[in-house]
Scaffold this active site. Structure first.
Site, short mmCIF file in Angstrom:
data_model
loop_
_atom_site.label_atom_id
_atom_site.label_comp_id
_atom_site.label_asym_id
_atom_site.label_seq_id
_atom_site.Cartn_x
_atom_site.Cartn_y
_atom_site.Cartn_z
N SER A 19 -36.38 -80.91 -73.14
CA SER A 19 -36.03 -79.84 -74.06
C SER A 19 -37.09 -79.78 -75.14
O SER A 19 -37.72 -80.81 -75.46
CB SER A 19 -34.67 -80.07 -74.70
OG SER A 19 -34.43 -79.16 -75.76
N TYR A 31 -28.96 -85.88 -79.39
CA TYR A 31 -29.50 -85.09 -78.28
C TYR A 31 -31.02 -85.00 -78.39
O TYR A 31 -31.74 -85.15 -77.40
CB TYR A 31 -28.89 -83.69 -78.30
CG TYR A 31 -29.46 -82.76 -77.24
CD1 TYR A 31 -29.04 -82.84 -75.92
CD2 TYR A 31 -30.41 -81.79 -77.58
CE1 TYR A 31 -29.56 -81.99 -74.95
CE2 TYR A 31 -30.93 -80.94 -76.62
CZ TYR A 31 -30.50 -81.04 -75.30
OH TYR A 31 -31.02 -80.20 -74.35
N LYS A 86 -33.65 -86.33 -75.50
CA LYS A 86 -34.65 -85.51 -74.81
C LYS A 86 -36.07 -86.00 -75.08
O LYS A 86 -36.96 -85.85 -74.23
CB LYS A 86 -34.49 -84.05 -75.20
CG LYS A 86 -33.24 -83.40 -74.59
CD LYS A 86 -33.22 -83.51 -73.07
CE LYS A 86 -32.08 -82.76 -72.44
NZ LYS A 86 -32.05 -82.90 -70.96
#
Length: 362
Positions: A251, A266, A270
Site C-alpha cells: 500500500s 496498518y 504495509k
C-alpha cells in the site's frame, strides 16, 4: 623566480585565516562600530511571520490525523459483494507483446473472492493463466470462480479450452492452514507458478485506543499471511527447480502516513510487506524467483464505496491530496499485476510499483 598570482595569494590568505584560532581571528578583525540611533524598535516582518506561524491555530490542520475518524473492518456477512469486471479478456485482436502472456501458468491469489484480489485474478485469467482463489470465505470464492469462467466464456465464444479456476479455503495467518491449501492447489493444478498476496484489511483507530487483539489479527493477515504464502510457494518452486514470480500487495500507506484517518498499525504492516518483498527478492534471486510489490493508493472497491457513502467528507479530503484528482479503481491494477507476473518484467525484482495517482509525490 616564479611569483604567485594575485588570486593564489588571496586564496592563501583565506586559508591562513581559516586555520588560525578563533580568538586570534576575532582580534585581527577591526572593531564594529554601532550607531544606536539607527536601530529600530519595531519588530521585523520576518519575526512577525515566524511568531504568527507558531501560533496559528489552523497551522498543519490538513496534515494531521483525526482521532474522531474510527472505521472498523466489517464482519464477513456484512461485506458487500464485488462484481466481475465487464470487458474483453482472453483471445483478442489488439496487438501486444507476447511477453505479457500468462499461458500455461498456474497462479494463486489470496483474498481473491472480492475487492482487489478478485479483479487481479480476473486479469490473470484473461491473460491465459489458470487460477486458484484462496479466501477465508470459500462459498463466495466458489461463486466467484464460476462467474470468472462464465465471463471468460462469454467474452470468448467458441473457444474450446476454458481456464481452470478453483476455490480454496485458508486462514492465511495459520501455518497449518497455509500448508494444507498449498498442497490442495498443487494436487488440483499440478503446480504453482505465480503468487499474488492480496489478503489484507485495514481499520482506523488511534493507536492508543486500538484493541490489541485486533491489531494482532491485522498483522497476522497482512504480514504473517504474506510471509507464509511467499515462503510456501518459493519452497515449492525451489523443489521443482522452476522459475516463478511473486507479487505482494502492499500500500502507499507503507511509505507515507495517511490523513485524516489514524491507522498506524496498518501503515507499519504495509511497510513490512514492502521491505519483505525487497528482502526476499535478494534472497531468492539465485533461484530465479522474482518478488515485487504493488502499492495501491485509494481504490474504489465495493467496501470503500460503502465507507465513503457514510463519510462523504472523507472522500473530499482524500481526493484533494491526489494529483490526478480522483481515486483509482480495482481495474487499474490489472495491467501492473500482469506485467509483474509475466516475462515482460523478467529483469524486474524487488521493485515497489506505486499505483496511487501521484499521491506519494506531493
Amino acid at each position: 623566480m616564479f611569483k604567485p598570482s594575485v588570486a593564489r595569494q588571496a586564496l592563501r590568505a583565506v586559508n591562513n585565516a581559516a586555520t588560525r584560532p578563533a580568538a586570534i581571528r576575532a582580534a585581527a578583525r577591526p572593531a564594529l562600530t554601532i550607531n544606536t540611533r539607527c536601530i529600530s524598535s519595531t519588530p521585523s516582518r520576518l519575526q512577525d511571520d515566524s511568531k504568527k506561524g507558531t501560533t496559528d491555530p489552523n497551522g498543519g490542520a490538513y496534515a494531521r490525523t483525526d482521532e474522531s475518524v474510527v472505521i472498523e473492518y466489517p464482519k464477513d456477512e456484512e461485506m458487500p459483494r464485488s462484481p466481475i469486471v465487464q470487458g474483453r479478456g482472453g483471445m483478442h485482436f489488439k496487438r501486444t507483446l507476447a511477453l505479457f502472456s500468462l499461458e500455461n501458468k498456474v497462479s494463486v491469489v489470496t483474498g481473491g473472492a472480492r475487492g482487489l484480489g478478485l479483479v487481479m485474478g480476473q486479469a490473470l485469467v484473461a491473460s491465459g493463466s489458470d487460477l486458484a482463489i484462496v479466501d477465508l470465505n470459500k462459498e463466495e470464492a466458489e461463486e466467484q470462480a464460476k462467474k470468472l469462467v462464465a465471463q471468460f466464456q462469454e467474452e470468448n465464444p467458441g473457444l474450446e479450452k476454458l481456464p481452470k479456476v478453483t476455490a480454496h479455503y485458508a486462514d492465511v495467518s495459520d501455518p497449518e492452514s497455509v500448508n494444507a491449501v498449498l498442497a490442495e492447489i498443487i494436487q488440483q493444478h499440478g503446480r504453482i507458478d505465480n503468487l499474488v498476496t492480496s489478503a489484507g484489511f485495514t481499520e482506523n483507530f488511534d493507536a492508543i485506543s486500538y484493541p490489541y487483539d485486533r491489531m494482532k489479527k491485522l498483522w497476522g493477515v497482512n504480514v504473517d499471511g504474506t510471509y507464509l504464502f511467499a515462503t510456501g510457494v518459493a519452497k515449492h518452486l525451489m523443489e521443482r527447480k522452476a522459475p516463478g514470480s511473486i507479487v505482494m500487495i502492499g500500500s502507499m500507506s507503507g511509505a507515507i502516513v495517511n490523513v485524516p484517518q489514524p491507522q498506524a498499525p496498518y501503515n507499519a504492516a504495509k511497510a513490512a510487506v514492502r521491505h519483505l518483498a525487497a528482502s526476499l527478492a535478494v534472497e531468492w534471486a539465485s533461484h530465479n524467483i522474482r518478488v515485487n510489490c504493488i502499492s495501491p493508493g485509494y481504490m474504489l472497491t465495493a467496501l470503500t464505496r460503502k465507507i465513503l457513502d457514510e463519510n462523504p467528507e472523507l472522500k473530499r479530503k482524500w481526493t484533494s491530496l491526489i494529483p490526478q484528482g480522483k481515486m483509482g479503481t480495482p481495474e487499474d491494477l490489472m495491467g501492473p499485476v500482469t506485467f509483474l507476473l509475466s516475462d515482460a518484467s523478467k529483469y524486474v525484482t524487488g521493485a515497489d510499483l506505486r499505483v496511487d495517482g501521484g499521491y506519494t509525490l506531493t
